[in-house]
Design an enzyme around this catalytic site. Sequence first.
Site, PDB file in Angstrom:
ATOM      1  N   ARG A 210      60.486  44.848  46.804  1.00 33.37           N
ATOM      2  CA  ARG A 210      60.645  43.943  45.649  1.00 33.37           C
ATOM      3  C   ARG A 210      59.370  43.417  45.561  1.00 33.37           C
ATOM      4  O   ARG A 210      58.858  42.525  46.819  1.00 33.37           O
ATOM      5  CB  ARG A 210      61.715  42.699  45.969  1.00 33.37           C
ATOM      6  N   GLU A 212      58.015  40.660  44.894  1.00 30.39           N
ATOM      7  CA  GLU A 212      58.076  39.201  44.443  1.00 30.39           C
ATOM      8  C   GLU A 212      56.857  38.182  45.098  1.00 30.39           C
ATOM      9  O   GLU A 212      56.530  38.623  46.254  1.00 30.39           O
ATOM     10  CB  GLU A 212      59.449  38.590  44.876  1.00 30.39           C
ATOM     11  N   ARG A 218      64.092  33.276  52.737  1.00 35.80           N
ATOM     12  CA  ARG A 218      65.183  34.062  52.500  1.00 35.80           C
ATOM     13  C   ARG A 218      64.643  35.272  51.625  1.00 35.80           C
ATOM     14  O   ARG A 218      65.458  36.119  51.086  1.00 35.80           O
ATOM     15  CB  ARG A 218      66.424  33.661  51.942  1.00 35.80           C
ATOM     16  N   HIS A 219      63.420  35.624  51.348  1.00 32.79           N
ATOM     17  CA  HIS A 219      62.929  36.902  50.865  1.00 32.79           C
ATOM     18  C   HIS A 219      62.070  37.535  51.520  1.00 32.79           C
ATOM     19  O   HIS A 219      61.275  37.093  52.136  1.00 32.79           O
ATOM     20  CB  HIS A 219      62.289  36.284  49.333  1.00 32.79           C
ATOM     21  N   GLU A 352      72.995  33.620  48.407  1.00 32.82           N
ATOM     22  CA  GLU A 352      73.734  34.933  47.755  1.00 32.82           C
ATOM     23  C   GLU A 352      73.390  35.895  48.845  1.00 32.82           C
ATOM     24  O   GLU A 352      72.533  36.212  49.384  1.00 32.82           O
ATOM     25  CB  GLU A 352      72.774  35.322  46.402  1.00 32.82           C
ATOM     26  N   SER A 355      75.234  41.042  45.063  1.00 31.38           N
ATOM     27  CA  SER A 355      75.346  41.220  43.737  1.00 31.38           C
ATOM     28  C   SER A 355      76.211  42.326  43.404  1.00 31.38           C
ATOM     29  O   SER A 355      75.874  43.623  43.730  1.00 31.38           O
ATOM     30  CB  SER A 355      74.247  41.051  42.831  1.00 31.38           C
ATOM     31  N   ARG A 403      70.139  39.275  55.017  1.00 32.02           N
ATOM     32  CA  ARG A 403      70.867  37.710  54.675  1.00 32.02           C
ATOM     33  C   ARG A 403      72.138  38.044  55.482  1.00 32.02           C
ATOM     34  O   ARG A 403      72.401  36.952  55.973  1.00 32.02           O
ATOM     35  CB  ARG A 403      71.054  37.727  53.174  1.00 32.02           C
TER      36      ARG A 403
END
Length: 429
Positions: A210, A212, A218-219, A352, A355, A403
């Site tokens: 990712r 990001e 948490r990423h 989270e 998903s 996570r």
Amino acid sequence: MRLPIQAVTPETESAEIVGWVHEVRDLGGLSFFLIRDRTGIIQVTIPKKKVTAEVLDVARNVSRESVIRVRGRVKAIEKAPGGRELVPEELEVISTAESPLPLDVAEKVPAEMDTRLDSRFLDARKPRVRAIFFIRSAVTSSATAFLASRGCINITTPKIVAAATEGGTELFPIAYFEKEAFLNQSPQLYKQMMMAAGFESVFELGPIFRAEEHNTVRHLNEATSLDVEVSFADHNDVMELLEDLIVHVYEYVRENCAGELAELGVDLKVPAKPFPRIPYAEAIEVANRTIEEKLTFGADLSPAAERAIGDTVGQHYFIVDWPTDIRPYYAMPYPDRPEFCKAFDMMHPRMELSSGAQRIHDHDLLVERIRAKGLSPESFEFYLKPFRYGMPPHAGWGLGIERLVMTMLDLGNIREAVLFPRDRHRLTP
Ligand code: ATP
Ligand code: MN
């Protein structure tokens, strides 16, 4: 014969061990070493007048964190770790560690995360850090064994891909000969294609990438995902599979990692089934009771909202019945109220974890949804083709392993749960 340090008990007569020099103490006539391997720590006591000149010579010059071999007699002694000590007849340095060390493995001096990660091989010698990765290993092996026991086939899909899974900008471009390619952000499209192949249920444990920009606790830019897809199943079926898996993994860790949990000071509570199912609309209301920046319907949940809901629920839970607009194009809308879809998030009270959704298996509806998201169906042709030749209904989810481990062990930073994190600033080691 060489013994793991843990296997040396007060009843053992003599033993040979290898390990790293954890601590060195010199008290004049006596010197002490603590020697550490992955199973434990043992005290090596050297009465200077009673050992050979060779032993004494090696003992004088050994540095902390060197690799050392010791053969000697075992004596029961109450005050030493494990109630025993080793008095050497032979002492050999196998590999010398330079001084000073970049990091204190004995943790007398605390270190910043960056310092620790710069010397991760040393950091991972710490019993506490080793315990995290021993438990992570138990988590992934028990999770995959559980899925295999439910008939899921273990698959491996490409990480170098030509198209984005969900459009968007969170992709790392790479050079692929004369073509542009990307690191895959999710195995989503590939695991769905295996439903068209008739595999019925599949799982994959692998990296997701990712791009990001944000840098949070948490990423990661490279994370590990456990992905599952099941045919002839709906969202409810795969939510049950997911909560069964979580409970199984917690029970497995409780039963098989007692020493590591104790090392980490974690009293692991197995979550209760079934996890509460909370509709999105209700989740928003619960969050808005306490958070400052109120959410409007159709907004993604902010971290503050996730925490507020988590505090209220107090255990793992699902958020269900999401607005179709804020979920990916492949989520199946409810036929009688298409503004909501059969998507879910599985939440730990802190964040989270997963998903998932029942997916659209109708080709034309899928094309319509791709268009509605402003994406072009042409770039998804390899994905759409299987939907024209007999695609069964199916559902699935993706679960973030870091996570899962982070929340299970109450770690403050996701970087604690990955050996060599990739984040906004870190590309080595
Ligand atoms: P978030 O909104 O919390 O950033 P997401 O909704 O973007 O996560 P998904 O695309 O739903 O993430 O991915 C499924 C799961 O994979 C997430 O629930 C999470 O556990 C894990 N995951 C996704 N992105 C990351 C990341 N950058 N770092 C660590 N884990 C991640
Ligand atoms: Mn998500």
